[in-house]
Scaffold this active site. Sequence first.
Site, short mmCIF file in Angstrom:
data_model
loop_
_atom_site.label_atom_id
_atom_site.label_comp_id
_atom_site.label_asym_id
_atom_site.label_seq_id
_atom_site.Cartn_x
_atom_site.Cartn_y
_atom_site.Cartn_z
N ASN A 9 -5.97 -45.87 1.90
CA ASN A 9 -6.19 -46.36 3.26
C ASN A 9 -6.54 -47.85 3.16
OD1 ASN A 9 -7.10 -46.94 5.82
ND2 ASN A 9 -8.89 -45.59 5.74
N LYS A 11 -6.99 -49.98 5.47
CA LYS A 11 -7.83 -50.50 6.57
C LYS A 11 -7.27 -51.86 7.06
CE LYS A 11 -11.52 -47.75 4.75
NZ LYS A 11 -12.95 -47.52 4.55
N HIS A 96 -10.79 -40.98 11.36
CA HIS A 96 -11.55 -41.68 10.32
C HIS A 96 -12.92 -42.09 10.90
CE1 HIS A 96 -12.86 -44.71 7.48
NE2 HIS A 96 -12.05 -44.12 6.61
N GLU A 98 -14.55 -44.67 10.76
CA GLU A 98 -14.61 -46.00 11.39
C GLU A 98 -14.01 -45.97 12.80
OE1 GLU A 98 -12.79 -47.97 8.06
OE2 GLU A 98 -14.58 -47.53 6.90
N GLU A 168 -15.04 -36.99 4.10
CA GLU A 168 -15.53 -38.32 3.76
C GLU A 168 -16.96 -38.49 4.26
OE1 GLU A 168 -11.94 -41.13 3.14
OE2 GLU A 168 -12.59 -41.29 5.21
N GLY A 174 -17.31 -47.05 1.38
CA GLY A 174 -17.45 -48.49 1.20
C GLY A 174 -18.83 -48.91 0.72
N SER A 214 -15.83 -44.08 -1.79
CA SER A 214 -16.10 -44.78 -3.05
C SER A 214 -15.50 -44.08 -4.28
CB SER A 214 -17.60 -45.00 -3.24
OG SER A 214 -18.09 -45.83 -2.19
P1 PGA Z 1 -13.82 -46.35 0.29
O1 PGA Z 1 -13.17 -45.86 1.67
O2 PGA Z 1 -12.98 -45.75 -0.83
O3 PGA Z 1 -13.72 -47.85 0.32
O4 PGA Z 1 -15.21 -45.85 0.25
C1 PGA Z 1 -12.68 -44.56 1.82
C2 PGA Z 1 -12.16 -44.36 3.23
O5 PGA Z 1 -12.76 -44.89 4.16
O6 PGA Z 1 -11.15 -43.67 3.43
#
Ligand code: PGA
Length: 253
Positions: A9, A11, A96, A98, A168, A174, A214
């Site tokens: 992803n 983003k 997601h 976010e 997640e 992140g 992560s």
């Molecule tokens: P990250 O994000 O690997 O940077 O923690 C995962 C995601 O949001 O799908």
Amino acid sequence: MRRKIVAGNWKMNKNVIDAQQLMFQLLQYKKNNPASCEVWIAPPALYLLMAKDLYENNEIGIFAQDMSAHESGAYTGEISADMLESIEATGAIIGHSERRQYHGETDAHCNQKVKLALDKGLTPIYCNGETLEQRKAGQHLEVVKNQTEVALFTLSAEEIKKVVIAYEPIWAIGTGETATPAQAQEIHAHIRSLIAAKYGQEVADEISILYGGSVKPDNAKEIFSQPDIDGGLIGGAALKIDDFAKIIEGFNA
Ligand code: PGA
């Protein structure tokens, strides 16, 4: 057999030159290294057609990072399932954290989006997961149960089999903090048991459940080795070919 998947992803990262370069590097990598899992990417929507042109033999699955809950019309800034189908995208990430956090998306929206995606033959990657406060309060199993039920349990058995779920935990996205393999496995097994209770074990056993939060080259292998973890949804580490490649190789080892 459940599908093994590593999905990146991206983003809101990369300009067009950098995006093209990473797509190309990934294609070269894929040609030289037969992976033991499917490899998908979700670049910014602006670059989906470019990916489609480059991956003409569908070497790599192409996903939108979101799609509208509406079919078409006056929804400025939105992308429809129909549009994604028309460029032969593989699917879309839905729900997601976010999108939930910054755009007020709920599981009811996710439910509409998942249905629309499936109607157009797209694969939804439905995301769920608890906040840090919810985990600390011991509510994580209940939170994920509610999310899964509201977003997915209006689907038929045939429909839900086509959904990919990404667990997640929000506190791991992140942040550099990863759920331990045991913590992730617990929730994955929980999600699968909820599906089994509603649709039967056979259906539950067919659904790929990815872990996201992560995932890095040095922890991918251990996470992917858990019995109910069928791959990963990767954010930051999907932006560099070397890191992403090592994560894909987490399945080869
Ligand atoms: P990250 O994000 O690997 O940077 O923690 C995962 C995601 O949001 O799908």
